[in-house]
Design a protein around this motif. Structure first.
Motif, short mmCIF file in Angstrom:
data_model
loop_
_atom_site.label_atom_id
_atom_site.label_comp_id
_atom_site.label_asym_id
_atom_site.label_seq_id
_atom_site.Cartn_x
_atom_site.Cartn_y
_atom_site.Cartn_z
N GLY A 1 0.83 -1.20 0.00
CA GLY A 1 0.00 0.00 0.00
C GLY A 1 0.86 1.24 0.00
N ASN A 2 0.32 2.27 -0.63
CA ASN A 2 1.02 3.55 -0.69
C ASN A 2 0.59 4.44 0.46
N PRO A 3 1.44 5.38 0.84
CA PRO A 3 1.05 6.34 1.89
C PRO A 3 -0.11 7.21 1.42
N VAL A 4 -0.83 7.77 2.36
CA VAL A 4 -1.92 8.69 2.06
C VAL A 4 -1.34 10.00 1.53
N VAL A 5 -0.22 10.42 2.06
CA VAL A 5 0.46 11.64 1.62
C VAL A 5 1.95 11.51 1.94
N ILE A 6 2.75 12.16 1.14
CA ILE A 6 4.20 12.18 1.36
C ILE A 6 4.60 13.62 1.62
N LEU A 7 5.22 13.87 2.77
CA LEU A 7 5.82 15.17 3.07
C LEU A 7 7.28 15.05 2.66
N LEU A 8 7.71 15.89 1.75
CA LEU A 8 9.01 15.73 1.11
C LEU A 8 9.82 17.02 1.21
N ASP A 9 11.01 16.92 1.77
CA ASP A 9 11.94 18.04 1.79
C ASP A 9 12.70 18.05 0.47
N LEU A 10 13.14 19.21 0.03
CA LEU A 10 13.92 19.27 -1.22
C LEU A 10 15.39 19.03 -0.98
N GLY B 1 14.96 16.05 -3.15
CA GLY B 1 13.51 15.92 -3.24
C GLY B 1 12.96 16.05 -4.65
N ILE B 2 13.57 16.88 -5.47
CA ILE B 2 13.11 17.02 -6.86
C ILE B 2 13.31 15.70 -7.60
N GLN B 3 14.42 15.04 -7.36
CA GLN B 3 14.67 13.74 -8.01
C GLN B 3 13.69 12.68 -7.53
N MET C 1 2.69 5.21 -8.51
CA MET C 1 2.92 6.23 -7.47
C MET C 1 2.42 7.62 -7.84
N ARG C 2 2.13 7.88 -9.08
CA ARG C 2 1.90 9.26 -9.52
C ARG C 2 0.69 9.93 -8.88
N PHE C 3 -0.27 9.15 -8.38
CA PHE C 3 -1.44 9.77 -7.76
C PHE C 3 -1.32 9.92 -6.25
N VAL C 4 -0.22 9.46 -5.66
CA VAL C 4 0.00 9.66 -4.23
C VAL C 4 0.30 11.15 -4.03
N PRO C 5 -0.48 11.83 -3.19
CA PRO C 5 -0.24 13.25 -2.97
C PRO C 5 1.14 13.49 -2.35
N VAL C 6 1.84 14.48 -2.89
CA VAL C 6 3.15 14.87 -2.38
C VAL C 6 3.10 16.34 -2.00
N VAL C 7 3.49 16.62 -0.77
CA VAL C 7 3.59 17.99 -0.27
C VAL C 7 5.06 18.29 -0.03
N ILE C 8 5.57 19.28 -0.73
CA ILE C 8 6.94 19.74 -0.47
C ILE C 8 6.89 20.60 0.78
N LEU C 9 7.71 20.28 1.75
CA LEU C 9 7.84 21.04 2.99
C LEU C 9 9.31 21.38 3.10
N THR C 10 9.66 22.60 2.72
CA THR C 10 11.07 22.94 2.52
C THR C 10 11.38 24.36 2.99
N SER C 11 12.65 24.64 3.15
CA SER C 11 13.09 26.00 3.46
C SER C 11 13.40 26.78 2.19
N SER C 12 13.37 26.12 1.04
CA SER C 12 13.73 26.77 -0.22
C SER C 12 12.65 27.72 -0.71
#
Length: 141
Positions: free
Chosen positions: A49-58, A65-67, A78-89
């Motif tokens: 199973g895939n995660p409900v959401v991915i919190l991803l740092d860059l 994180g971009i890669q 995996m393309r429909f798994v929501p990804v939230v970038i949480l970054t200082s950039s």
């Protein structure tokens, strides 16, 4: 997917306020993130199973994180798994590339403790309680 220990602790505490930290996996670099998501190496036996959401740092070691985002959004599973970038950039090139690749949200980490805590809490409530995850994602009860 985060490599800063203070940010990890703060994120877990913020999510824990609403009991959203029960099923969180923290990985510290992009390679480990992909190993977890694709059930490889030390994560080969994790439940399907895939995660409900991915919190991803860059800004992560070994694979940024971009890669990771590029890999996830180019993969049919995996393309429909929501990804939230949480970054200082705040770099516009990072923001533009993330949205071009299909990120669902881009959140710049607030510098102040309370603002960061509230931002993570709001993210957790939305993605874990309000948003309906795509098929194949494992939602907590």
């Amino acid at each position: 997917m985060e490599d800063d220990l203070k940010d990890i602790e703060l994120t877990l505490n913020a999510l824990g306020e609403y009991n959203l930290a029960n099923e969180i996996m923290v990985v510290r670099d992009g390679v480990e993130a992909l190993d977890y998501l694709y059930r490889r190496e030390e994560f080969a036996l994790r439940p399907e199973g895939n995660p409900v959401v991915i919190l991803l740092d860059l800004k992560m070691p070994r694979l940024d994180g971009i890669q990771v985002l590029r890999q996830l959004k180019s993969d049919e599973q995996m393309r429909f798994v929501p990804v939230v970038i949480l970054t200082s950039s705040r770099e516009s090139s990072d923001l533009e590339e993330a949205y071009r690749l299909g990120v669902n949200a881009y959140v710049v980490k607030p510098v102040r403790f309370t603002e960061f805590f509230e931002a993570v809490k709001a993210l957790g409530v939305f993605w874990a309680l309000i948003n309906e995850p795509p098929p194949g994602c494992v939602k907590s009860q």
